[in-house]
Design a protein around this motif. Sequence first.
Motif, PDB file in Angstrom:
ATOM      1  N   ARG A  23       0.861  -1.186   0.000  1.00  0.00           N
ATOM      2  CA  ARG A  23       0.000   0.000   0.000  1.00  0.00           C
ATOM      3  C   ARG A  23       0.896   1.235   0.000  1.00  0.00           C
ATOM      4  NH1 ARG A  23      -2.626   0.616   4.772  1.00  0.00           N
ATOM      5  NH2 ARG A  23      -4.394   1.656   3.853  1.00  0.00           N
ATOM      6  N   VAL A  65     -17.272   5.796   1.226  1.00  0.00           N
ATOM      7  CA  VAL A  65     -16.423   4.677   0.823  1.00  0.00           C
ATOM      8  C   VAL A  65     -15.200   4.641   1.735  1.00  0.00           C
ATOM      9  CG1 VAL A  65     -15.123   5.943  -0.932  1.00  0.00           C
ATOM     10  CG2 VAL A  65     -15.467   3.501  -1.202  1.00  0.00           C
ATOM     11  N   GLN A  66     -14.584   3.472   1.809  1.00  0.00           N
ATOM     12  CA  GLN A  66     -13.375   3.301   2.607  1.00  0.00           C
ATOM     13  C   GLN A  66     -12.187   3.037   1.704  1.00  0.00           C
ATOM     14  OE1 GLN A  66     -15.192   0.170   5.338  1.00  0.00           O
ATOM     15  NE2 GLN A  66     -13.676   1.127   6.661  1.00  0.00           N
ATOM     16  N   GLU A  67     -11.038   3.560   2.103  1.00  0.00           N
ATOM     17  CA  GLU A  67      -9.739   3.269   1.507  1.00  0.00           C
ATOM     18  C   GLU A  67      -9.727   3.113  -0.007  1.00  0.00           C
ATOM     19  OE1 GLU A  67      -6.971   0.614   3.353  1.00  0.00           O
ATOM     20  OE2 GLU A  67      -8.008   0.806   5.252  1.00  0.00           O
ATOM     21  N   VAL A  68     -10.106   4.153  -0.690  1.00  0.00           N
ATOM     22  CA  VAL A  68     -10.014   4.187  -2.145  1.00  0.00           C
ATOM     23  C   VAL A  68      -9.010   5.275  -2.514  1.00  0.00           C
ATOM     24  CG1 VAL A  68     -11.924   5.827  -2.448  1.00  0.00           C
ATOM     25  CG2 VAL A  68     -11.379   4.231  -4.280  1.00  0.00           C
ATOM     26  N   ASP A  69      -8.276   5.054  -3.602  1.00  0.00           N
ATOM     27  CA  ASP A  69      -7.328   6.077  -4.039  1.00  0.00           C
ATOM     28  C   ASP A  69      -8.065   7.358  -4.420  1.00  0.00           C
ATOM     29  OD1 ASP A  69      -5.037   4.546  -3.720  1.00  0.00           O
ATOM     30  OD2 ASP A  69      -4.952   3.921  -5.820  1.00  0.00           O
ATOM     31  N   ALA A  78      -5.125   7.691   0.159  1.00  0.00           N
ATOM     32  CA  ALA A  78      -6.239   6.763   0.366  1.00  0.00           C
ATOM     33  C   ALA A  78      -6.796   6.984   1.771  1.00  0.00           C
ATOM     34  CB  ALA A  78      -5.790   5.320   0.176  1.00  0.00           C
ATOM     35  N   ILE A  92     -16.059  10.357  -9.105  1.00  0.00           N
ATOM     36  CA  ILE A  92     -15.768   8.945  -8.849  1.00  0.00           C
ATOM     37  C   ILE A  92     -15.524   8.248 -10.177  1.00  0.00           C
ATOM     38  CG2 ILE A  92     -16.613   6.767  -7.907  1.00  0.00           C
ATOM     39  CD1 ILE A  92     -18.371   8.432  -5.997  1.00  0.00           C
ATOM     40  N   GLU A  94     -13.610   4.751 -12.298  1.00  0.00           N
ATOM     41  CA  GLU A  94     -13.518   3.297 -12.161  1.00  0.00           C
ATOM     42  C   GLU A  94     -12.374   2.885 -11.236  1.00  0.00           C
ATOM     43  OE1 GLU A  94     -13.992  -0.797 -14.271  1.00  0.00           O
ATOM     44  OE2 GLU A  94     -15.050   1.024 -14.809  1.00  0.00           O
ATOM     45  N   ASN A  96     -10.383   5.224  -9.286  1.00  0.00           N
ATOM     46  CA  ASN A  96     -10.110   6.109  -8.164  1.00  0.00           C
ATOM     47  C   ASN A  96     -11.075   7.288  -8.159  1.00  0.00           C
ATOM     48  OD1 ASN A  96      -9.060   7.854 -10.218  1.00  0.00           O
ATOM     49  ND2 ASN A  96      -7.102   6.800 -10.062  1.00  0.00           N
ATOM     50  N   VAL A  97     -10.908   8.135  -7.185  1.00  0.00           N
ATOM     51  CA  VAL A  97     -11.664   9.381  -7.085  1.00  0.00           C
ATOM     52  C   VAL A  97     -10.763  10.481  -7.631  1.00  0.00           C
ATOM     53  CG1 VAL A  97     -12.714  11.031  -5.497  1.00  0.00           C
ATOM     54  CG2 VAL A  97     -12.999   8.572  -5.100  1.00  0.00           C
TER      55      VAL A  97
END
Length: 186
Positions: A23, A65-69, A78, A92, A94, A96-97
């Motif tokens: 990570r 959401v949790q732990e998304v780039d 993240a 948002i 596919e 990442n944000v």
Amino acid sequence: MVVVLSDRVYTVEDYMKLDDGRRYELIGGELIMVPRPRYKHQKIAGRIFMKIESFLEENPIGEVVQEVDVCLGDEVVAPDVLFISRDRLDIIGELNVQGAPDLVIEILSPATASYDKKQKSRLYFKHGVKEYWLVDPDVKFVDVYAAGEKEWRWMGAFDQEDVLTTAILPGLEISLAEVFKGLKRE
């Protein structure tokens, strides 16, 4: 301890090519290897996520959401938990944000606390995060910051006796006694 790869300036493109099972976050051109969260960290993040998710099921005003780039310019982080309001869901993608969430929640850990409090805090403010929560699992406190004109405005420190609310999610009430329930100091 956080391992920082600063042998060269890394780009978002470099970051997106990483596939070694570790990570990372990308801040200031440096790859920061982020250790896996501890049990207490994950329990707290999960409980906060579930409180917001349950609220949003009844009040569909955005996504949590949790732990998304999250790509913020040339940097990628993240957050533990983030909220994006309904009118901004187009950020948002596919993978990442692509832009600042409305609310970012970071659970402090010994390895990453200084990054969360300093570098990431500046990054979030610079890119337009409206509210930033720093959750300290050891002292069972949540520091809440709201974006001011030139810097974060500290809104207060909240503990197990408090119910956390936010103007970003009107009507949401998070009992911090429930968030920290049964978790001991490490």
